[in-house]
Design an enzyme around this catalytic site. Structure first.
Site, PDB file in Angstrom:
ATOM      1  N   CYS A  82       3.039  -5.436   9.349  1.00  0.00           N
ATOM      2  CA  CYS A  82       1.635  -5.099   9.172  1.00  0.00           C
ATOM      3  C   CYS A  82       1.475  -3.950   8.179  1.00  0.00           C
ATOM      4  O   CYS A  82       2.431  -3.266   7.834  1.00  0.00           O
ATOM      5  CB  CYS A  82       1.004  -4.712  10.505  1.00  0.00           C
ATOM      6  SG  CYS A  82       0.615  -6.128  11.544  1.00  0.00           S
ATOM      7  N   HIS A 105      -4.239  -2.398  10.334  1.00  0.00           N
ATOM      8  CA  HIS A 105      -4.685  -1.651  11.507  1.00  0.00           C
ATOM      9  C   HIS A 105      -4.393  -0.175  11.290  1.00  0.00           C
ATOM     10  O   HIS A 105      -3.679   0.219  10.369  1.00  0.00           O
ATOM     11  CB  HIS A 105      -4.034  -2.164  12.796  1.00  0.00           C
ATOM     12  CG  HIS A 105      -2.544  -2.059  12.853  1.00  0.00           C
ATOM     13  ND1 HIS A 105      -1.868  -0.870  13.017  1.00  0.00           N
ATOM     14  CD2 HIS A 105      -1.586  -3.020  12.785  1.00  0.00           C
ATOM     15  CE1 HIS A 105      -0.566  -1.085  13.053  1.00  0.00           C
ATOM     16  NE2 HIS A 105      -0.363  -2.385  12.906  1.00  0.00           N
TER      17      HIS A 105
END
Length: 259
Positions: free
Chosen positions: A235, A219
């Site tokens: 992440c 992301h």
């Protein structure tokens, strides 16, 4: 404290806030219709989704091997087996997280494919019958090198681009090994990223995050100072251009996360 902890909304680096909203009440007991050839009571089996943990299925032993790029999609829910011709151990739904389920093939036998699954434990695989599957090949692959904090996207032998990224911190590392692009999501809260790209892998240290399953994702991030640092909850935060390129990759595209 890592940067994630300083912002309550932006701290949801494992996409749990987005995933939990779409979590079914009981993924293991939801009635489903199996594809041709699968004679089993589906309600007795867990679904192979990012929300579940599976047992009795083989692990991917070639953790850093290069995948062929062959990906398959079940048009309907199919049974998943530990061995071809054995008893079903799970089911693989046609959709999850609002996207079609495309999974990469790691081994093929006549009439069967062994595929990477998006469930826990990481690197779990299963056999599904070839009949009734849609098949494609992705020429792309994404490679994350945690040591140098670099993301490279390849189109066959051609480099599409390389970017400096942010990865998991020492207590919440980004999991290593080969995985795949699981879904494409547009979160309701776009404060930190307009898109979230969940992968078929989970945090090795966080069983849950914000009520979700600890799914790791690509992301974006608004603060450019994080790139090149190990500060996330697992992440991989990527620059805007990299996010745009990743969002254009076919679902099921192989992703290799190397130390």
């Amino acid at each position: 404290m890592p940067l994630d902890a300083s912002r309550r909304l932006i701290g949801a680096a494992l996409v749990a806030m987005s995933l939990v909203a779409s979590t079914p009440a009981s993924v293991a007991a939801s009635p489903v219709t199996l594809a041709v050839g699968a004679s089993v009571t589906a309600t007795a089996l867990p679904q192979a989704t990012t929300f579940t943990e599976l047992s009795g299925l083989p692990q991917d032993t070639d953790t850093y091997g290069k995948l062929s790029g062959v990906v398959v999609h079940p048009a309907r829910t199919v049974a998943v087996y530990a061995l071809p011709g054995g008893k079903p151990a799970a089911t693989l739904p046609a959709k999850q997280l609002g996207s079609q389920t495309w999974v990469p093939v790691v081994e093929a036998r006549k009439g069967w494919y062994r595929v990477l699954l998006p469930s826990k434990p990481n690197h779990v695989t299963g056999w599904i019958k070839a009949k009734g599957l849609k098949k494609a090949r992705s020429r792309y692959r994404a490679i994350v090198k945690l040591g140098t904090r670099q993301l490279t996207v390849m189109n066959a032998s051609k480099k599409v681009g390389t970017w400096t990224v942010a990865v998991g911190g020492s207590e919440t590392p980004t999991p290593v090994g080969r995985t795949f692009m699981l879904a494409l999501m547009s979160p309701k809260e776009k404060a930190y990223s307009p898109l979230i790209l969940p992968l078929g892998t989970h945090s090795p240290t966080l069983d849950t995050f914000g009520g979700g399953p600890g799914t790791v994702a690509f992301h974006g991030w608004p603060d450019l100072k994080v790139f090149g640092k190990a500060v996330t909850h697992g992440c991989v935060r990527v620059p805007a251009r990299a996010l745009k390129v990743l969002a254009g990759l076919p679902l099921g595209t192989p992703v290799l996360i190397a130390p």
